[in-house]
Design an enzyme around this catalytic site. Structure first.
Site, PDB file in Angstrom:
ATOM      1  N   ILE A  64     -71.922  -9.344 -53.351  1.00 55.68           N
ATOM      2  CA  ILE A  64     -71.395  -9.685 -54.327  1.00 55.68           C
ATOM      3  C   ILE A  64     -70.880 -11.203 -54.532  1.00 55.68           C
ATOM      4  O   ILE A  64     -70.759 -11.733 -55.525  1.00 55.68           O
ATOM      5  CB  ILE A  64     -70.171  -8.928 -54.792  1.00 55.68           C
ATOM      6  N   TYR A  70     -63.080  -7.175 -45.646  1.00 57.86           N
ATOM      7  CA  TYR A  70     -62.155  -6.949 -46.951  1.00 57.86           C
ATOM      8  C   TYR A  70     -61.195  -5.733 -46.644  1.00 57.86           C
ATOM      9  O   TYR A  70     -61.727  -4.532 -46.650  1.00 57.86           O
ATOM     10  CB  TYR A  70     -63.327  -6.965 -48.082  1.00 57.86           C
ATOM     11  N   LYS A 120     -67.850 -11.825 -59.013  1.00 59.62           N
ATOM     12  CA  LYS A 120     -67.488 -13.126 -58.419  1.00 59.62           C
ATOM     13  C   LYS A 120     -68.405 -14.321 -58.830  1.00 59.62           C
ATOM     14  O   LYS A 120     -67.847 -15.316 -59.206  1.00 59.62           O
ATOM     15  CB  LYS A 120     -67.824 -13.082 -56.888  1.00 59.62           C
ATOM     16  N   ASP A 136     -73.467  -5.576 -48.904  1.00 60.25           N
ATOM     17  CA  ASP A 136     -72.572  -5.873 -49.915  1.00 60.25           C
ATOM     18  C   ASP A 136     -72.779  -7.658 -50.467  1.00 60.25           C
ATOM     19  O   ASP A 136     -72.362  -8.214 -49.590  1.00 60.25           O
ATOM     20  CB  ASP A 136     -71.298  -5.765 -49.766  1.00 60.25           C
TER      21      ASP A 136
END
Length: 474
Positions: A232, A145, A274, A230
């Site tokens: 998410i 990202y 998300k 992570d």
């Protein structure tokens, strides 16, 4: 004499990355289905708008939650007054249970080990402050990202060392790549404090395998470093193989029972941006088994709290198990259908994707559309797509991909009609520029057509053609 700090005047935020510059161009000429049908369609923003109707319906049926009432009586004053940084217990309990439900209740989360933060951006930065000193490093698998260059580095001074992954195995992490990244950090005299991964992956739209996760846990255990997962996008895994949380791996390895030190060195980041499509609510969380990390992160959360009103509303929403069960199922169904629509439309334009099973985007292979196998050619193609096709997509170089020609394309932040239009535009562009007649059902080799040129707006010339390297100063 400069009256501002070095931090205020340095160019290390990452705002000049092509990832963010595409957004800027979109904002100058945003597509609208009625008022601006020739505008730029935003396909560079990973938002989940597919299940808003479910949330709106629940709000209409539960006016007390939205109106800040309890049993019909206003609690506005109670919510408006000061709340400490530990968070509302009812919300933390509901959030912990929702995280478990998304993971098939294969693992549970103790609300006392949850730290609330103003989104995953804040949560990731807080973890960096807790786990590393300025000048120390975290290893990240590529592509990753683009916002991590800001979130992990800008204010913390932490360095990112890439774990180079390739298309040869679907960009999966290998033991060799891990060791090479670790050795590269040592060559640069950087002390490695941990590995950070996104699972499911942004930008790949894939979930990590059990083998990868076990390898990572073994690696950080051997090196005596941290692992940040992570997660998410954990609720967006819409197809097989199913999502596996790193916490499930720790449980299978009985790390909590055998006294393994790695139990306290694995940390999870989560958010409702998300899975529930609520990025504007700014709700993120850190989960850690290390009491010291929880304590320190809780104190730091003072700089990025979740409002009491938001916590109250979401506590009521997430405590409704009938709602969460239906939402998770319907979200998976709609994401699966929408991803299938994008993949099918791209195939009709002669474009393929990495096989994905999660996320709000596809990792799209346009290597055959490049004039040469270079990042300069990738940037040229990207500029055409943004300026001429009027689609904002994210070039792989902004994600530090080592191979030119890959792009992240989002599909869940628009209507079906808008997605259809985007695919029509892209197909027309490929047909016009690259001559792709079909022979026996197979597309021919694509050659660049140089006959049509348009002047580009000034913004494109601010870009470095080589987005593979971190922006200077980051």
């Amino acid at each position: 004499m400069c009256m501002l700090s070095t931090k205020a005047t340095c160019n290390s935020h990452g705002q000049d990355s092509s990832y963010f510059l595409g957004w800027q161009e979109y904002e100058k000429n945003p597509f609208h289905e009625v008022s601006n049908t020739n505008g730029i369609i935003q396909m560079g923003l990973a938002e989940n708008q597919l299940c808003f109707d479910i949330l709106k319906s629940w709000l209409a049926k539960n006016p007390d939650a939205a109106g800040f009432k309890r049993n019909g009586e206003s609690i506005f004053g109670e919510l408006a007054l000061f709340q400490d940084y530990h968070g509302i217990p009812e919300f933390k309990k509901a959030l912990a249970e929702f995280m478990s439900e998304i993971r098939g209740n294969k693992v549970s989360f103790d609300p006392n080990h949850l730290v609330l933060a103003a989104g995953a951006t804040s949560a990731n930065e807080t973890l960096m402050f807790c786990l590393a000193e300025p000048g120390e490093a975290f290893l990240l698998p590529t592509p990753y990202y683009p916002g991590f260059d800001r979130d992990l580095k800008w204010r913390t001074g932490v360095e990112i060392v890439p774990i180079h992954c390739t298309s040869s195995n679907g960009f999966q992490i290998t033991e060799t790549a891990l060791q090479e990244a670790y050795q590269e950090a040592q060559k640069r005299n950087l002390r490695v404090k941990g590995v950070l991964v996104t699972n499911p992956s942004n930008p790949l739209g894939t979930t990590m395998t059990r083998n990868e996760l076990n390898m990572l846990v073994s690696f950080v255990e051997d090196k005596g470093i941290h692992l940040v997962s992570d997660e998410i996008y954990s609720g967006t895994a819409f197809s097989t193989p199913s999502f596996v949380s790193v916490m499930e791996i720790l449980k299978e390895r009985k790390c909590d029972e055998n006294g393994s030190d790695v139990w306290n060195r694995v940390h999870v980041v989560y958010s409702l941006s998300k899975d529930l499509g609520l990025p504007g609510f700014r709700v993120g969380a850190i989960y850690s088994n290390d009491d010291r990390v929880v304590s320190a992160a809780t104190k730091m959360s003072s700089f990025g709290l979740v409002s009491s009103q938001t916590q109250y509303l979401l506590a009521a929403m997430l405590s409704d198990k009938k709602l969460t069960k239906n939402y998770i199922s319907e979200n998976h169904k709609r994401l699966r259908q929408r991803q299938k629509k994008l993949v099918s439309g791209l195939q009709k334009a002669g474009i393929s994707c990495l096989k994905g099973n999660a996320g709000l985007f596809c990792w799209v292979d346009m290597r055959h559309l490049l004039r040469s196998n270079t990042f300069e050619a990738e940037m040229e193609l990207w500029k055409k797509i943004v300026y001429e096709v009027r689609l904002n997509i994210s070039p792989g170089s902004s994600c530090h991909c080592t191979e030119p020609g890959w792009f992240r394309v989002c599909f869940a932040n628009m209507s079906e009609d808008t997605l259809d239009l985007a695919l029509q535009r892209l197909k027309a562009f490929v047909t016009e520029y690259y001559n792709i007649p079909e022979v026996n059902g197979h597309h021919q080799t694509i050659r660049l057509n140089h006959s049509r040129r348009r002047s580009l707006t000034k913004w494109v010339f601010r870009l470095s053609f080589d987005d593979r390297s971190p922006i200077p100063g980051r």
